[in-house]
Design a protein around this motif. Sequence first.
Motif, PDB file in Angstrom:
ATOM      1  N   ARG A  33       0.828  -1.209   0.000  1.00 31.52           N
ATOM      2  CA  ARG A  33       0.000   0.000   0.000  1.00 31.52           C
ATOM      3  C   ARG A  33       0.866   1.265   0.000  1.00 31.52           C
ATOM      4  N   HIS A  34       1.922   1.243   0.811  1.00 29.95           N
ATOM      5  CA  HIS A  34       2.824   2.399   0.843  1.00 29.95           C
ATOM      6  C   HIS A  34       3.502   2.590  -0.516  1.00 29.95           C
ATOM      7  N   ALA A  35       3.988   1.493  -1.095  1.00 32.30           N
ATOM      8  CA  ALA A  35       4.660   1.575  -2.395  1.00 32.30           C
ATOM      9  C   ALA A  35       3.723   2.131  -3.457  1.00 32.30           C
ATOM     10  N   HIS A  36       2.473   1.663  -3.428  1.00 33.94           N
ATOM     11  CA  HIS A  36       1.480   2.127  -4.401  1.00 33.94           C
ATOM     12  C   HIS A  36       1.280   3.637  -4.318  1.00 33.94           C
ATOM     13  N   GLN A  37       1.428   4.175  -3.101  1.00 33.24           N
ATOM     14  CA  GLN A  37       1.271   5.610  -2.896  1.00 33.24           C
ATOM     15  C   GLN A  37       2.580   6.368  -3.113  1.00 33.24           C
ATOM     16  N   GLY A  38       3.635   5.638  -3.499  1.00 37.15           N
ATOM     17  CA  GLY A  38       4.928   6.275  -3.719  1.00 37.15           C
ATOM     18  C   GLY A  38       5.685   6.566  -2.442  1.00 37.15           C
ATOM     19  N   LYS A  39       5.304   5.895  -1.357  1.00 38.12           N
ATOM     20  CA  LYS A  39       5.947   6.119  -0.064  1.00 38.12           C
ATOM     21  C   LYS A  39       6.859   4.959   0.300  1.00 38.12           C
ATOM     22  N   LEU A  40       7.873   5.248   1.129  1.00 39.52           N
ATOM     23  CA  LEU A  40       8.741   4.194   1.640  1.00 39.52           C
ATOM     24  C   LEU A  40       8.065   3.534   2.830  1.00 39.52           C
ATOM     25  N   TYR A  41       8.374   2.241   3.022  1.00 37.41           N
ATOM     26  CA  TYR A  41       7.820   1.532   4.172  1.00 37.41           C
ATOM     27  C   TYR A  41       8.944   0.784   4.874  1.00 37.41           C
ATOM     28  N   PHE A  42       9.081   1.022   6.169  1.00 36.90           N
ATOM     29  CA  PHE A  42      10.110   0.358   6.961  1.00 36.90           C
ATOM     30  C   PHE A  42       9.445  -0.431   8.091  1.00 36.90           C
ATOM     31  N   PRO A  43       9.400  -1.765   8.009  1.00 35.31           N
ATOM     32  CA  PRO A  43       8.928  -2.528   9.168  1.00 35.31           C
ATOM     33  C   PRO A  43       9.832  -2.189  10.352  1.00 35.31           C
ATOM     34  N   PRO A  44       9.333  -2.268  11.576  1.00 33.14           N
ATOM     35  CA  PRO A  44      10.109  -1.838  12.751  1.00 33.14           C
ATOM     36  C   PRO A  44      11.530  -2.399  12.812  1.00 33.14           C
ATOM     37  N   GLN A  45      11.681  -3.710  12.544  1.00 32.49           N
ATOM     38  CA  GLN A  45      13.015  -4.302  12.674  1.00 32.49           C
ATOM     39  C   GLN A  45      13.967  -3.784  11.598  1.00 32.49           C
ATOM     40  N   ILE A  46      13.431  -3.485  10.398  1.00 29.48           N
ATOM     41  CA  ILE A  46      14.265  -2.951   9.325  1.00 29.48           C
ATOM     42  C   ILE A  46      14.611  -1.486   9.610  1.00 29.48           C
ATOM     43  N   ALA A  47      13.661  -0.728  10.115  1.00 38.35           N
ATOM     44  CA  ALA A  47      13.899   0.677  10.461  1.00 38.35           C
ATOM     45  C   ALA A  47      14.997   0.771  11.519  1.00 38.35           C
ATOM     46  N   GLU A  48      14.963  -0.159  12.474  1.00 36.77           N
ATOM     47  CA  GLU A  48      15.985  -0.167  13.534  1.00 36.77           C
ATOM     48  C   GLU A  48      17.370  -0.445  12.956  1.00 36.77           C
ATOM     49  N   ARG A  49      17.426  -1.383  11.994  1.00 39.47           N
ATOM     50  CA  ARG A  49      18.708  -1.719  11.372  1.00 39.47           C
ATOM     51  C   ARG A  49      19.262  -0.529  10.594  1.00 39.47           C
ATOM     52  N   LEU A  50      18.401   0.152   9.841  1.00 41.05           N
ATOM     53  CA  LEU A  50      18.838   1.301   9.055  1.00 41.05           C
ATOM     54  C   LEU A  50      19.282   2.453   9.957  1.00 41.05           C
ATOM     55  N   ALA A  51      18.587   2.630  11.071  1.00 44.98           N
ATOM     56  CA  ALA A  51      18.969   3.672  12.021  1.00 44.98           C
ATOM     57  C   ALA A  51      20.334   3.367  12.622  1.00 44.98           C
ATOM     58  N   SER A  52      20.571   2.092  12.900  1.00 49.35           N
ATOM     59  CA  SER A  52      21.856   1.672  13.462  1.00 49.35           C
ATOM     60  C   SER A  52      22.993   1.946  12.488  1.00 49.35           C
ATOM     61  N   ILE A  53      22.743   1.670  11.200  1.00 47.65           N
ATOM     62  CA  ILE A  53      23.756   1.931  10.176  1.00 47.65           C
ATOM     63  C   ILE A  53      24.067   3.430  10.130  1.00 47.65           C
ATOM     64  N   ALA A  54      23.005   4.243  10.220  1.00 47.79           N
ATOM     65  CA  ALA A  54      23.182   5.689  10.146  1.00 47.79           C
ATOM     66  C   ALA A  54      23.993   6.213  11.329  1.00 47.79           C
ATOM     67  N   VAL A  55      23.787   5.616  12.500  1.00 46.24           N
ATOM     68  CA  VAL A  55      24.476   6.080  13.710  1.00 46.24           C
ATOM     69  C   VAL A  55      25.940   5.648  13.722  1.00 46.24           C
ATOM     70  N   ARG A  56      26.184   4.369  13.441  1.00 42.16           N
ATOM     71  CA  ARG A  56      27.558   3.856  13.558  1.00 42.16           C
ATOM     72  C   ARG A  56      28.364   3.984  12.277  1.00 42.16           C
ATOM     73  N   GLY A  57      27.667   4.316  11.172  1.00 44.16           N
ATOM     74  CA  GLY A  57      28.366   4.391   9.889  1.00 44.16           C
ATOM     75  C   GLY A  57      28.374   3.020   9.224  1.00 44.16           C
ATOM     76  N   ASP A  58      28.679   3.017   7.953  1.00 47.96           N
ATOM     77  CA  ASP A  58      28.701   1.780   7.188  1.00 47.96           C
ATOM     78  C   ASP A  58      30.054   1.095   7.381  1.00 47.96           C
ATOM     79  N   VAL A  59      30.032  -0.067   8.027  1.00 45.97           N
ATOM     80  CA  VAL A  59      31.282  -0.792   8.291  1.00 45.97           C
ATOM     81  C   VAL A  59      31.375  -2.056   7.437  1.00 45.97           C
ATOM     82  N   SER A  60      30.580  -2.125   6.399  1.00 45.89           N
ATOM     83  CA  SER A  60      30.588  -3.308   5.542  1.00 45.89           C
ATOM     84  C   SER A  60      31.868  -3.379   4.722  1.00 45.89           C
ATOM     85  N   PRO A  61      32.270  -4.591   4.304  1.00 47.36           N
ATOM     86  CA  PRO A  61      33.438  -4.721   3.422  1.00 47.36           C
ATOM     87  C   PRO A  61      33.276  -3.891   2.148  1.00 47.36           C
ATOM     88  N   GLN A  62      32.043  -3.819   1.642  1.00 50.19           N
ATOM     89  CA  GLN A  62      31.793  -3.058   0.411  1.00 50.19           C
ATOM     90  C   GLN A  62      32.170  -1.587   0.567  1.00 50.19           C
TER      91      GLN A  62
END
Length: 218
Positions: free
Chosen positions: A124-153
Amino acid sequence: MQKDSKTPAIRVMLADDHPIVMTGFAMSLAGQGMDVVGQAKAPDEAVAMYEAHKPDVAVLDIRFGTGLTGLDAAQNILKNDPDAKIVFLSQFDQDSLIKETYRLGAHAFVTKDCDPNDLGEAVRHAHQGKLYFPPQIAERLASIAVRGDVSPQSQLDERSLEIFKLMAEGLTNTEIAERLNLSTKTISNISQSVKEKLGVHRQAYITKLAVKHGLIEP
């Protein structure tokens, strides 16, 4: 949630190589008032089906039992239709994978063990052109934003990342040198630099790190 009789049902296309999983989600979305217009079992079939049906939203699995992935399908769909609304569905939730789906232009990422209502909300969010973050995914993305990207990539250049992936698969320096047509000394120097940058030295940790960030299959 049933659809309003005055509002056209959202037309959804699904793509997953596990028929039981796809059928289950199709039934759930239909029960939420959506119209599932197609079910593809491979990335190339998904691209062709999208062109044929022009759904409002495409829900794509990421990993298929073929060389192509849902990310490849999304790239092709978006190339032909930049306004395509895409929701990714995956059993894997590595940070780098989540980031890559949004970088590609997806509107949502949900895991296969989600509540079916979460997938409905994502559509439904996608259909309206909006992003949708389930709680667990939103938490992961917030964590990345806080600590920075530490991935090998994010820490390795293209050549070093290629060598890291081969290291993670268990190849020796000699085998990597033969694979890439480079000297063993060159590979030895790069592999040592990779270990120091990533802070991993044991083979098991190297492999675990590559799996965590979606660089090799578990």
